[in-house]
Design a protein around this motif. Sequence first.
Motif, short mmCIF file in Angstrom:
data_model
loop_
_atom_site.label_atom_id
_atom_site.label_comp_id
_atom_site.label_asym_id
_atom_site.label_seq_id
_atom_site.Cartn_x
_atom_site.Cartn_y
_atom_site.Cartn_z
N TYR A 598 0.84 -1.21 0.00
CA TYR A 598 0.00 0.00 0.00
C TYR A 598 0.87 1.25 0.00
N ILE A 604 -4.97 0.18 -2.38
CA ILE A 604 -5.87 0.01 -1.25
C ILE A 604 -6.53 -1.37 -1.28
N GLN A 605 -6.67 -1.93 -2.48
CA GLN A 605 -7.34 -3.23 -2.61
C GLN A 605 -6.58 -4.34 -1.89
N GLU A 608 -7.82 -4.34 1.56
CA GLU A 608 -9.21 -4.82 1.68
C GLU A 608 -9.29 -6.33 1.50
N LYS A 609 -8.58 -6.85 0.51
CA LYS A 609 -8.65 -8.29 0.22
C LYS A 609 -8.04 -9.13 1.34
N PHE A 611 -7.69 -8.16 4.63
CA PHE A 611 -8.02 -7.71 5.99
C PHE A 611 -8.53 -8.85 6.86
N ILE A 682 -9.47 1.58 5.86
CA ILE A 682 -10.59 0.97 5.13
C ILE A 682 -11.89 1.02 5.93
N LYS A 684 -12.58 0.28 9.16
CA LYS A 684 -12.85 -0.71 10.22
C LYS A 684 -12.40 -0.13 11.55
#
Length: 934
Positions: A598, A604-605, A608-609, A611, A682, A684
């Motif tokens: 990152y 950013i993906q 996310e993928k 996490f 993201i 959370k």
Amino acid sequence: MKNIHRHIFLMPLIILLCVVEAFSQQKTGSIKPVQLRCEYLENPLGLDLEKPRLSWVLQPVRDTEYGQMQTAYRIIVASSVDLLEKSQGDVWDTKWVTSDQMQLIDYSGKALVSDRTYFWKVKVKDEKGRESAWSDLAFWSTGLFDQKDWSAKWIGSDELYDKSSSTNNISDPWFRKSFELNKKPGKASLFVASVGYHEVYVNGERIGDHVLAPAVSNHTKRARYIAYDIADKLVKGKNVIAVWLGTSWSIFPGYILNDDRPLTPIVKAQVAVYEESNPSFNIRPITRISTDETWKTKPSPNKLLGKWDFKRMGGEIWDARLEDKSWNQIKCDESKWKPSIVYPTKLILSSQAVEHNRVFEEIKPVNIKKRKDGSYRVDMGVNFAGWTQVNVSGTPGDTIKFQYSEREQNNMTFGLHSAYVLNQSGTGTFTNRFNYSSGRWITVKGLKKELTAEDVKGWMVRTDFKNASSFQSSDTLQNWMYDRIKWTFENLSLGGFIVDCPQRERMGYGGDAHATSETGMFNYQMGAFYTKWMEDWRDVQGTESMVGDMLDTSYARKHVTSGRILNNGVIPHTAPTIWGGGGPAWGGIVITLPWFMYQHYGDIQVLEKNFEMMKGWLSFLDTHVEGNLMRRFGGEWDFLGDWLWPNATAEGMNNDSPQNLCLNNSYYIFNLRTAAKVARLIGKNDDAAIWEKKAELSSKAVNEMFYNKNDYSYSDGTMSNLAAALLAEVPPKELREKVLKRLEKEILEVRKGHIHAGITGGALLFKLLRDEGRDDLIYSITSKKTYPSWGYMKDNDATTIWEMWEKDLPGHSLLHSSYLYPGAWFIDGIGGIRRHPDYVGFKHFIIRPPAYQATEIKSAQTKFESPVGGIEVNWERIGKQLSLEVVVPPNSVGVLQLKPQDIIDISKYKTVKKLPNTGDLLQYEILPGKYSFK
């Protein structure tokens, strides 16, 4: 006189052309998009992503201009080249989007269709709103989006691997399928997935120039497929598709623990044949060819030697007496071929979204000696992992043997050997196909004819990621380190993951990944590679690696591969290979690597993928936390701390020492803090708050148990524990500088400038010192020539970086991932091209050459192909004077940071301005362009 009149006549025309050119330059944009990429790849085939991401960088149209920026972009995606050339985006036309974004833009057009090709281009507006020219055409093709799209079956031969045998007992099988076509097709994409390596042939011709395909996967869950464009190889009338399988990973211990999958290489392949070269999305194919029981199979002359196991990776044996050159041709006699066996196997099928393995760097012998026993000793001049080719001769039926060694005094290391059985001709050529060797020396036995240098060749084999750096300095030792670290890294990168060593284990250790990943990103374009490797880590989560619970005396497999599915968030120490030992810093790569990606790529993906995997890993560690401290868990090989520091084997590394517990708890806190940053990014926030609180409580617990007030150290005061504590922000703010000073003392005074850390500790140390900008301390370590140091390796004839600081301990590799962590420092330290702490993806970046007297280096020239384009920094010191040349690529901003004694004159550049100082550093903002400062 005639010439004078001609010139007078031409002058107005010349003036007019100059005016037109000047007007044209005013109208034409200052930048052009180049290097178009889809999911980090150039024109990828067979992607199974329904929303792939598109990227480009910008090239200045005129090198003399400054401040070039992108203010808008327009992407067009079309179903045909004709439509694209007419700028008709029938699939997607973004129109003009006001944005400076040019990396990882999500596709948002019409729903993509399986097995089709999409063509795209982009144009941009510059800082003055002027449109650029269109980019060159780029494309990607789609794979199969739904597992139900696969009509093919998994097939193999009837030869099954015998796990109880001392060596492999099965041949690398051939498969073929003949079929008729009424006309030559316009489109045919063959999708091939295999467990074990494969090669593909159509009508006798090899398809593709890649080797050792596909990329390595965890075959308990997944197989990756490759798309082959075979339309131009098919003809009207009879055709044949042939596949050659290599045993390789199909018998790896981590994959054959259970009997729920066939113990033989298998393949699943299918092709839809279309009449049109660019069929409409609703056009049905004229025929489909899929693997099933109608395919024929036969053993090939090639066989794996060894077990594809620890120290038994072996090699290959080619029996030329079994050759059949027609095996993949239409004319082949299939009468003695058997029907293929269908093996019902449940595996996720996904496209290989990473570069292929390819052959690089031809290597020629530097010396060949004939020995008294008749054998030949070949010195290839460099340690490498890859393929060899040897011309051989002898009596028909003779077996010529090849042994590979990293050490001059040994004929063979790590059991690497191959062989060639001569046919009736008495001559032949051995060449690798489905295995590879590693070493510098080759011993050849059984020849009847003199071996010459022209008879032997070698090639390094690696994943075909692009280079991203060049570096040269006035310091010959640093240049040697940069060169050998990169060479070593490349030799470890077969199959879409970094192996620890290519000869003994070939496993993707998480701890070693932490030691190599930033070196990888600063020197190569690794976006697709690391994206694939993170998928491997997701696949292996929940699988036990080496051992069971050390307190469970009923579970006896303490030193062997387990493979038990625990589904409790545990991360095995390697991926995709499952096998091997490690500790919390090994599994922790599932948090640190996505975070580094990152920061480096602005992706950013990847956060996310991954996490949920991060969350599962931390929840697993939480089950072993008591009183806010993580306690030892697992078996003998499950809680390693630092690994392979100087003299480590004599001191013991698998112990329950307090220093081991201290380091692992610091790394646990580092994981918590990093995961909290990910969670905040993201959205959370609840998870972030929990992890931030745990990090604070665990930091206090570490300080209470391990902090030494008398000398501001932690535990045993080693570099590893001091660096781990500082990187994890364990010391309270008021003590941080004192702990950092204690680390400085440990390096300069206690260890006399030498490193005293291993894989994990050394990686943490260099990460900390790079982040702190302590080029002086890193240089004190990298400039040493006595043990332990990289200079010691150089002076002891190393051509690759060793596994241990010691050379002569038997059983250890001389080509290893252990100490590659200085590789990033050559670019962001000596080169001075650093990531900006407040920005990602190099949209803003730091330029900070080493301060006066921080090193003894007089000059350095560094180029770095960043995600926003090529950055260059060339600097030279003559006495106290610094000369500096800088290239800032379009659409980015460089922030130059210098010590006050290096103050520069910026008056001649309107695109450079002074910024407020940061600490004791002067700061200047530099917009795109080429600059020269003194």
